[in-house]
Every structure is written in structure tokens, then in C-alpha cells.
Write an enzyme that holds these catalytic residues in place. Structure first.
Site, PDB file in Angstrom:
ATOM      1  N   GLY A 199       5.493   3.023   4.258  1.00  0.00           N
ATOM      2  CA  GLY A 199       4.863   2.024   5.126  1.00  0.00           C
ATOM      3  C   GLY A 199       4.633   0.729   4.381  1.00  0.00           C
ATOM      4  N   SER A 200       3.652  -0.014   4.838  1.00  0.00           N
ATOM      5  CA  SER A 200       3.438  -1.357   4.293  1.00  0.00           C
ATOM      6  C   SER A 200       2.691  -1.307   2.953  1.00  0.00           C
ATOM      7  CB  SER A 200       2.626  -2.174   5.301  1.00  0.00           C
ATOM      8  OG  SER A 200       1.396  -1.528   5.526  1.00  0.00           O
ATOM      9  N   PRO A 201       2.899  -2.312   2.119  1.00  0.00           N
ATOM     10  CA  PRO A 201       2.199  -2.353   0.829  1.00  0.00           C
ATOM     11  C   PRO A 201       0.677  -2.303   0.965  1.00  0.00           C
ATOM     12  CG  PRO A 201       4.005  -3.916   0.843  1.00  0.00           C
ATOM     13  CD  PRO A 201       3.912  -3.375   2.237  1.00  0.00           C
ATOM     14  N   VAL A 203      -1.232  -0.785   3.297  1.00  0.00           N
ATOM     15  CA  VAL A 203      -1.699   0.579   3.563  1.00  0.00           C
ATOM     16  C   VAL A 203      -1.370   1.486   2.358  1.00  0.00           C
ATOM     17  CG1 VAL A 203      -1.600   2.540   5.147  1.00  0.00           C
ATOM     18  CG2 VAL A 203      -1.488   0.230   6.058  1.00  0.00           C
ATOM     19  N   GLY A 204      -0.286   1.166   1.660  1.00  0.00           N
ATOM     20  CA  GLY A 204       0.059   1.915   0.442  1.00  0.00           C
ATOM     21  C   GLY A 204      -1.092   1.906  -0.558  1.00  0.00           C
ATOM     22  N   GLU A 221       6.634   4.617  -0.679  1.00  0.00           N
ATOM     23  CA  GLU A 221       7.869   3.922  -0.276  1.00  0.00           C
ATOM     24  C   GLU A 221       7.415   2.730   0.553  1.00  0.00           C
ATOM     25  OE1 GLU A 221      10.774   4.539  -1.305  1.00  0.00           O
ATOM     26  OE2 GLU A 221      10.984   6.649  -1.775  1.00  0.00           O
ATOM     27  N   CYS A 255      13.008  -1.640   6.014  1.00  0.00           N
ATOM     28  CA  CYS A 255      12.300  -1.997   4.780  1.00  0.00           C
ATOM     29  C   CYS A 255      13.204  -2.744   3.805  1.00  0.00           C
ATOM     30  CB  CYS A 255      11.743  -0.753   4.120  1.00  0.00           C
ATOM     31  SG  CYS A 255      12.994   0.490   3.806  1.00  0.00           S
TER      32      CYS A 255
END
Ligand code: NAD
Length: 475
Positions: A199-201, A203-204, A221, A255
Site C-alpha cells: 500500500g501507500s508509504p 500507511v506503511g 511493498e 505502484c
């Protein structure tokens, strides 16, 4: 097999109950033979194949994904992943003897690949099946029990995926919970042994912070801005065709989509013309736009992309193709922008839509500096025939992966690791690399006979000191 499908946004209690089942069963799952793991992978694919039409319908309902692309980018990719894992699993799962060296004489050492235990897989919406089931396949191959959480944005697909999981797995082996941020937040409180997040940086970072509290390992990822560099030696027509396809498939919601182009100034106009032609050739008329061109997943995202175009225009960028956005219809026309000021939002944040800003450079160091000033990209795309220049870009710019004279397609290889670096991610997936993320490599040591050990223990007599000296000098 039978277990109840959870309602959307399940209660905390039902999530905990599922987790306890997975945890209790993990020691048994770990002992599964390679044959039994492969049987599960085959059963998963058979069910996906059986539900092929339902998946196509669901993805059309979610974001008008063309059925042909469901076949190519979801089902075929999963099939290839399972094939690669089945081919390698026996070797990957086998304990491996390693030399202990002369200093450990009298012993044997080996590495025992073991399942990490109970793992969490959280996925985004842009490839709703592939990005959930590809890591699932790796986790099953490794012998883990698995909790899955697909994206709430592709709810029709999530429902079919839930039914597939229910049909194939005992809920103590694999459980799927649907829901949004609230559900994901609840899941992140649980003491998993590994978290695999796509997902997005932003939320990462939340996932990594939750993992740090347990603590457990993570695979992240993530996304970011993947640049394309076009040097003067490139075949502009061929490059434009590949870039246009890579940018417009999934309507730029990939992505590793080419996020922006850095082209040598001498080739800019030729490139713009070639890109326009290539884009028109992919979607030549209203019918093809209606059938083959994907929509943006949600009006919120269409509005965000519209905002990026407006901001760039207000700062002086020129729209040379497209630019139209229908927010409620979730449609963004294939768009090309030139003369984009460096401080535009579109050159700062991940676009994740079918808009391609083009920036020029005169000297290679300008292109290098431009990319280095931004977070490490997931992919770096280099177009050109001059090998020395390509080599220079590879050596001077970091990225998760590199593709030369093509874009996006490299992620489908089951022989290449796929993953980011820095803000584009941690760890890798695909083939053996995905298997390793879910595997603990347990170092094993057995003392067969005394070896040097006792001769080097206290009391340190003169003889032992001499022996230590010999060890230091010669071993
Ligand atoms: P997202 O990060 O918003 O959501 C991904 C998942 O996280 C969803 O299941 C969502 O429910 C969950 N989530 C959202 N907010 C959360 C929170 N506060 N706490 C816990 N969980 C939360 O990403 P998205 O919009 O679904 O997907 C787009 C992003 O994913 C882009 O940045 C793209 O580059 C990236 N991506 C990366 C890869 C890769 O393999 N590297 C693949 C696809 C997409």
C-alpha cells in the site's frame, strides 16, 4: 470445509477469535509436507479458475477493469506465481547443511527453513486479487497460517475473494476479514509473527510502528514516484509505445507506473508527438475508452488527480494531451503535461493516475540530481542505446528495481525479486523471494565430538595461551 463468512467490518471479538484459531493451528501448519502445501496451492488456483467470471464481473463493478486485463494481470500472474513456487519449493524448504569451519571441528551445522507462524497480509485495491493472493501463496508455501485483509475500495472483488478463501481453506489455516481502516487497525494490535503490507508509504509507516510494538518482522511493498529517463540515443517511437501502455494500463494505478519522464531536451518534442500517437492508438475511440480503459477507483481519487493537474496548470504547466476529469464518473483522460515547474505538487507526490508530466535535462547529472532529490523510487526506467550512459544512471541512482527499454513488465518475473528501498519499501516478493519473507532460517548446530572447545577453556595455562595464539594466527 465450512466456516461462516464474516460480515463486512467484523467485530473486534470475531477478529480475535479468528486470530486465536490461526495461532492454535500454526504449529500443525508448520509441519505440513511440501506435498500438502502444494495441494493447497492447486486447490486455490482451481477455485480462482472456477470463479473466473465472477472475478471479472466484480472487478468491472469495482473499477471497470477490462475482463482481458483480469485474465492477464490477476489470474495469469497468480498462475505463474504458483507454478514457480511449485517448481522450487522442495529445494527451498529443505534443510541445508553448511560448513562450520575448522574452529568448530567436531560439530555439524545446518539451516532449517521454518514457517514464521501466524502472518497478516494487508493489500491495496489496484490489483485486488493479485496483491492479496500472491503473498498468500508464498505464505502457504512457507507453512504459515494467514490472516488476509483486502482493500475496502474494491468491495465486490473482496466478497468473491472471501468466498474463494472460504471454499478452499479451513479458517484455522487462512481467514479473510473484510473492512476498512477500523478493521485494519484492530488487526494491527494482534501479535502476528510477520506483517506483509502492500500500500501507500504513509500507511506503511503505521504498519511498521504496530509491528515494532510486538515486535515482528515486516514486508512493506510501498509506492512512490518511479521515473523514466530517456537519453538522446533512445528509439523514441518504440519507447513511447511502451511507456504509454505502462502508464495507461490500470489507468496509471500501478505502484510501478512511470510517474514522470526526464527526457533529453533535444528529444522532447519528438517524444510528445510519439506519446500522443501511442496513447491514441491504445484507445482510438469512444468505444475503446468505454470498454478497455479503466476507471479511477473512487471519486475521491479522481478529485485528487484533478487537483494535481489544476495545481500544475496554475503554476504554468502546459497540457498537451487530455486534461479532462469527470470526478463522479471516475474518469481521467490520458494526460500529458510539459513545462511543469519543479515545485508543482505533481512532481512531489505519487500520481497514481493516467497523467504524465515531462521534464527536460541537458546533462545527465541534472537528471541524476532530480531523482536523488526525491525519495528512493520503486522502479527506475532507462530508455536508450548508449550502454555507458545507462550504466552511469544505474550506478548513480538507487531504486527498488531497474528496467531498461521497457516499463512495468519486470514485476511479473518470478525469478526477479520485487521490492523497494527506503520509502518505497522493505523486503521483496515474487517466487523464492516471497517464500523467504515468510520463512525463518533457523540456525542449527550439533556437537558431535569435543573438538577444540575444552582445550580453549579456563584455566588458561601457558600451553592454552600458546594454543589460543595458534588459533588466532592460523584459523
Ligand atoms: P492504502 O495504503 O491506502 O491502503 C492499503 C491497505 O491498507 C488497505 O487494505 C487499507 O484498508 C489499509 N489501510 C488504510 N489506512 C490504514 C490505516 N490507517 N491503518 C491500517 N491500515 C490501513 O493504499 P491504496 O490506496 O489501497 O493503494 C495505493 C498505494 O499502494 C500506492 O501508494 C501504491 O504505490 C501502493 N502499492 C504498492 C505496491 C507494491 O507492490 N509496492 C502495489 C500496489 C500498490
Amino acid at each position: 470445509m465450512s466456516h461462516q463468512l464474516l460480515p463486512v467490518s467484523p467485530s473486534a471479538a470475531s477478529i480475535h477469535q479468528l486470530f486465536e484459531g490461526l495461532k492454535e493451528h500454526a504449529p500443525e501448519q508448520r509441519k505440513l509436507s511440501v506435498k500438502a502445501r502444494v495441494k493447497r496451492l492447486d486447490a486455490l488456483y482451481a477455485e480462482v479458475w472456477r470463479r473466473r467470471d465472477d472475478l471479472k464481473r466484480a472487478m468491472w463493478d469495482d473499477f471497470q477493469k477490462p475482463p482481458q486485463e483480469v485474465d492477464l494481470t490477476e489470474i495469469f500472474v497468480l498462475k505463474q506465481e504458483i507454478k514457480a513456487i511449485k517448481k522450487g519449493l522442495k529445494t527451498w524448504a529443505r534443510p541445508q547443511r553448511v560448513p562450520g569451519g575448522l574452529s568448530l571441528i567436531g560439530s555439524s551445522s545446518w539451516i532449517r527453513p521454518e514457517a514464521k507462524g501466524v502472518v497478516l497480509i494487508v493489500s491495496p485495491w489496484n490489483y485486488p486479487m493479485q496483491l492479496l493472493f500472491r503473498p498468500l501463496v508464498a505464505a502457504i508455501a512457507a507453512g504459515c497460517t494467514v490472516m488476509l485483509k483486502p482493500s475496502e475500495y474494491t468491495a465486490h472483488t473482496a466478497q468473491v475473494l472471501a468466498e474463494i478463501v472460504e471454499a478452499v481453506f479451513d479458517p484455522r489455516e487462512v481467514a479473510l476479514v473484510q473492512g476498512g481502516v477500523e478493521t485494519a487497525t484492530e488487526l494491527l494490535q494482534l501479535p502476528f509473527n510477520h506483517m506483509f503490507f502492500t500500500g501507500s508509504p504513509d500507511v506503511g509507516k503505521i504498519v511498521m510502528a504496530a509491528a515494532a510494538k510486538i515486535p515482528c518482522s515486516v514486508t512493506l511493498e510501498l509506492g512512490g514516484k518511479s521515473p523514466v529517463i530517456i537519453d538522446p540515443s533512445a528509439n523514441i517511437k518504440a519507447s513511447a509505445k511502451r511507456i504509454a501502455w505502462a502508464k495507461l494500463s490500470n489507468a496509471g494505478q500501478i505502484c510501478v507506473a512511470p510517474d514522470y519522464i526526464l527526457v533529453h531536451e533535444s528529444k522532447r518534442d519528438e517524444l510528445v508527438e510519439a506519446l500522443k500517437q501511442a496513447m491514441d492508438a491504445l484507445y482510438p475511440n469512444a468505444d475503446s475508452i468505454a470498454q478497455d480503459y479503466q476507471r479511477i477507483v473512487h471519486p475521491r481519487h479522481a478529485e485528487r488527480i484533478q487537483g494535481l493537474i489544476t495545481d500544475a496548470k496554475e503554476r504554468g504547466a502546459q497540457v498537451v494531451q487530455g486534461g479532462e476529469v469527470d470526478v463522479q464518473g471516475c474518469e481521467v483522460a490520458p494526460t500529458l503535461l510539459v513545462d511543469v515547474p519543479v515545485d508543482s505538487q505533481i512532481l512531489q507526490e505519487e500520481i497514481f493516475g493516467p497523467v504524465l508530466p515531462i521534464v527536460t535535462w541537458k546533462e545527465p547529472e541534472e537528471a541524476i540530481a532530480f531523482i536523488r532529490a526525491r525519495p528512493t523510487p520503486l522502479a527506475l526506467y532507462l530508455y536508450g542505446k548508449k550502454r555507458s550512459l545507462t550504466r552511469r544512471f544505474i550506478e548513480e541512482i538507487s531504486s527498488g528495481g531497474v528496467s531498461i527499454n521497457n516499463s512495468v513488465i519486470h514485476v511479473s518475473s518470478t525469478d526477479l525479486p520485487f521490492g523497494g528501498l527506503g520509502s518505497s519499501g522493505i523486503g521483496s516478493s515474487n517466487g523464492v523471494y516471497g517464500f523467504r519473507e515468510f520463512t525463518h532460517y533457523r540456525g542449527m548446530y550439533a556437537q558431535r565430538w569435543a573438538g577444540f572447545g575444552p582445550a580453549l577453556m579456563p584455566p588458561y595455562t601457558q600451553r592454552k595461551s600458546r594454543l589460543i595464539d595458534i588459533v588466532l594466527r592460523w584459523l
